[in-house]
Design a protein around this motif. Structure first.
Motif, mmCIF file in Angstrom:
data_model
loop_
_atom_site.group_PDB
_atom_site.id
_atom_site.type_symbol
_atom_site.label_atom_id
_atom_site.label_comp_id
_atom_site.label_asym_id
_atom_site.label_seq_id
_atom_site.Cartn_x
_atom_site.Cartn_y
_atom_site.Cartn_z
ATOM 1 N N ALA A 92 0.833 -1.207 0.000
ATOM 2 C CA ALA A 92 0.000 0.000 0.000
ATOM 3 C C ALA A 92 0.865 1.254 0.000
ATOM 4 C CB ALA A 92 -0.942 -0.015 1.199
ATOM 5 N N MET A 93 1.940 1.247 0.788
ATOM 6 C CA MET A 93 2.838 2.407 0.844
ATOM 7 C C MET A 93 3.522 2.641 -0.499
ATOM 8 S SD MET A 93 4.482 2.249 4.659
ATOM 9 C CE MET A 93 5.498 3.678 4.373
ATOM 10 N N ALA A 94 3.796 1.573 -1.238
ATOM 11 C CA ALA A 94 4.433 1.705 -2.549
ATOM 12 C C ALA A 94 3.540 2.444 -3.540
ATOM 13 C CB ALA A 94 4.807 0.333 -3.093
ATOM 14 N N LEU A 95 2.230 2.473 -3.288
ATOM 15 C CA LEU A 95 1.287 3.164 -4.180
ATOM 16 C C LEU A 95 1.029 4.611 -3.753
ATOM 17 C CD1 LEU A 95 -1.383 0.369 -4.749
ATOM 18 C CD2 LEU A 95 0.477 1.066 -6.265
ATOM 19 N N GLN A 96 1.573 5.026 -2.623
ATOM 20 C CA GLN A 96 1.337 6.384 -2.140
ATOM 21 C C GLN A 96 1.744 7.404 -3.192
ATOM 22 O OE1 GLN A 96 2.709 7.042 1.799
ATOM 23 N NE2 GLN A 96 2.264 9.211 1.763
ATOM 24 N N GLY A 97 0.846 8.355 -3.455
ATOM 25 C CA GLY A 97 1.093 9.407 -4.449
ATOM 26 C C GLY A 97 0.628 9.048 -5.845
ATOM 27 N N ALA A 98 0.190 7.802 -6.037
ATOM 28 C CA ALA A 98 -0.273 7.374 -7.362
ATOM 29 C C ALA A 98 -1.617 8.017 -7.697
ATOM 30 C CB ALA A 98 -0.396 5.848 -7.422
ATOM 31 N N ASN A 99 -1.835 8.262 -8.976
ATOM 32 C CA ASN A 99 -3.123 8.730 -9.458
ATOM 33 C C ASN A 99 -4.018 7.533 -9.694
ATOM 34 O OD1 ASN A 99 -2.608 11.547 -9.640
ATOM 35 N ND2 ASN A 99 -1.378 11.149 -11.445
ATOM 36 N N GLY A 100 -5.270 7.664 -9.317
ATOM 37 C CA GLY A 100 -6.271 6.660 -9.636
ATOM 38 C C GLY A 100 -7.101 7.185 -10.795
ATOM 39 N N VAL A 101 -7.136 6.453 -11.893
ATOM 40 C CA VAL A 101 -7.873 6.910 -13.067
ATOM 41 C C VAL A 101 -8.832 5.814 -13.520
ATOM 42 C CG1 VAL A 101 -6.063 8.482 -13.839
ATOM 43 C CG2 VAL A 101 -6.078 6.149 -14.678
ATOM 44 N N THR A 102 -9.859 6.229 -14.226
ATOM 45 C CA THR A 102 -10.814 5.276 -14.785
ATOM 46 C C THR A 102 -10.908 5.459 -16.269
ATOM 47 O OG1 THR A 102 -12.674 6.772 -14.437
ATOM 48 C CG2 THR A 102 -12.198 5.184 -12.693
#
Length: 82
Positions: A72-82
């Motif tokens: 989960a920490m590795a995804l910190q700062g990632a954009n979530g897009v659809t």
């Protein structure tokens, strides 16, 4: 592709993430089964296993393959897009 929010960090120790929504009033994610996560020029399509409100403008999201706090920490700062 439309950005719906940014992953703010982990939520607990089991891999859930906090997603800060760009449009806090939207419920569009509730109808989706997958989300694309973009970080560092790379994109990954992940299955949404669980989704719940987690405070003002935030969602608690459990994603397939994100099984612990380190993932989960590795995804910190990632954009979530659809």
């Amino acid at each position: 592709m439309l950005r719906v929010g940014r992953i703010a960090g982990p939520h607990g120790l089991r891999g859930a993430v906090r997603l800060r929504l760009d449009n806090p009033g939207s419920d569009s994610l509730a109808r989706l089964s997958h989300i694309t996560v973009e970080l560092g020029g790379e994109s990954r399509v992940l299955k949404i296993l669980e989704l719940a409100r987690a405070g003002a403008g935030m969602l608690r999201v459990v994603l397939e393959g994100v099984d612990d706090v380190d993932a989960a920490m590795a995804l910190q700062g990632a954009n979530g897009v659809t």
